[in-house]
Design a protein around this motif. Structure first.
Motif, PDB file in Angstrom:
ATOM      1  N   ILE A 109       0.828  -1.214   0.000  1.00 30.26           N
ATOM      2  CA  ILE A 109       0.000   0.000   0.000  1.00 30.26           C
ATOM      3  C   ILE A 109       0.855   1.254   0.000  1.00 30.26           C
ATOM      4  O   ILE A 109       0.449   2.295  -0.512  1.00 30.26           O
ATOM      5  N   ALA A 127      -4.758   4.911   1.300  1.00 28.58           N
ATOM      6  CA  ALA A 127      -4.574   3.468   1.351  1.00 28.58           C
ATOM      7  C   ALA A 127      -5.520   2.869   2.381  1.00 28.58           C
ATOM      8  O   ALA A 127      -5.874   3.511   3.366  1.00 28.58           O
ATOM      9  N   ARG A 144      -4.587   2.757  -2.798  1.00 29.98           N
ATOM     10  CA  ARG A 144      -4.381   1.311  -2.834  1.00 29.98           C
ATOM     11  C   ARG A 144      -5.101   0.625  -1.682  1.00 29.98           C
ATOM     12  O   ARG A 144      -5.105   1.129  -0.557  1.00 29.98           O
ATOM     13  N   GLU A 196      -5.501  -1.112  -7.017  1.00 38.75           N
ATOM     14  CA  GLU A 196      -5.080   0.279  -7.197  1.00 38.75           C
ATOM     15  C   GLU A 196      -6.133   1.009  -8.017  1.00 38.75           C
ATOM     16  O   GLU A 196      -6.479   0.590  -9.123  1.00 38.75           O
ATOM     17  N   THR A 233      -7.317   3.821 -10.338  1.00 37.72           N
ATOM     18  CA  THR A 233      -6.730   4.728 -11.314  1.00 37.72           C
ATOM     19  C   THR A 233      -7.821   5.543 -12.004  1.00 37.72           C
ATOM     20  O   THR A 233      -9.015   5.323 -11.783  1.00 37.72           O
TER      21      THR A 233
END
Length: 236
Positions: A98, A172, A195, A211, A213
């Motif tokens: 992470i 995270a 993450r 993850e 994006t």
């Protein structure tokens, strides 16, 4: 084969915490801790900051005194209420994944448990938000963390499937218990670029990383593991 050396010459990114007063003796001594760190390095943990933090955090304080002599073995240990303190290698792998070599500002820790994972995260992030469904377990963890002077952690008694929407978004999220399937609400509470790492499954569990994006979610397989299940509801 000689044990690899850990380079401690570079200044750590975490604030200076005076842990010397909590140094153990014998099987909880610094020498024993260093052997654990060397083992983690041979097992493929390369994040120097994570290794530095795990070297100084006194894991023996997070388990029953009768188990202190086993606290720096690379194994999970019971902490009561049917819960465990995670195996150090798993803690290192999840934390390294992470972090991904970047600064962490807000991190969600799902499953306070003993408080050990929260302690590791607190030295690597500006703020840690930790949720636990078993109130007495979290209260005990808070006492240890306060004793260590780790005061950048906020706590809540809650079902881990929910995350902590009021404190989102997070850079995270680390979940130390296994749901049957991925809770979508956790992905929704991530920043772009954030993450999430957690075990998923029942009899066979896999450690997965996600993850977030701009174009979707990237999934990574991080290995087979064994965690306690992520149960619903709370116990006060």
């Amino acid at each position: 084969m000689a044990e690899p050396a850990l380079d401690l010459t570079q200044k750590p990114i975490y604030p200076t915490i005076e842990f010397e007063q909590f140094q153990g003796v014998g099987l909880s001594s610094q020498r024993t801790r260093d052997r654990l760190i060397s083992r983690l390095m041979t097992l493929g943990v390369h994040d120097a900051e994570v290794l530095k933090v795990m070297r100084v955090v006194p894991r023996h304080l997070f388990v029953d005194e009768a188990m202190a002599g086993q606290s720096y073995e690379d194994t999970a240990l019971p902490v009561g209420y049917g819960q465990t303190i995670s195996q150090p290698w798993v803690v290192a792998i999840m934390t390294s994944w992470i972090r991904a070599g970047r600064p962490l500002h807000k991190v969600l820790d799902i499953g306070t448990g003993s408080g050990y994972q929260a302690a590791i995260l607190s030295l690597l992030a500006d703020q840690v938000f930790s949720v636990e469904r078993i109130a007495p377990l979290q209260i005990r963890a808070q006492q240890v963390l306060k004793k260590l002077g780790l005061n950048n952690i906020e706590f809540d008694i809650s079902d881990g499937h929910w995350g902590w929407q009021q404190k989102a978004p997070f850079d995270a999220i680390l979940c130390a218990a296994a749901p049957d399937k991925l809770p979508e609400s956790l992905l929704e509470q991530l920043n772009e670029g954030g993450r999430l790492v957690l075990p998923i499954g029942k009899e066979v569990q896999v450690l997965k990383g996600y993850e977030k994006t701009s174009t979707g979610v990237k999934e990574s397989f991080l290995g087979e593991v064994m965690f306690v299940p992520l149960k619903t509801g709370v116990e006060v």
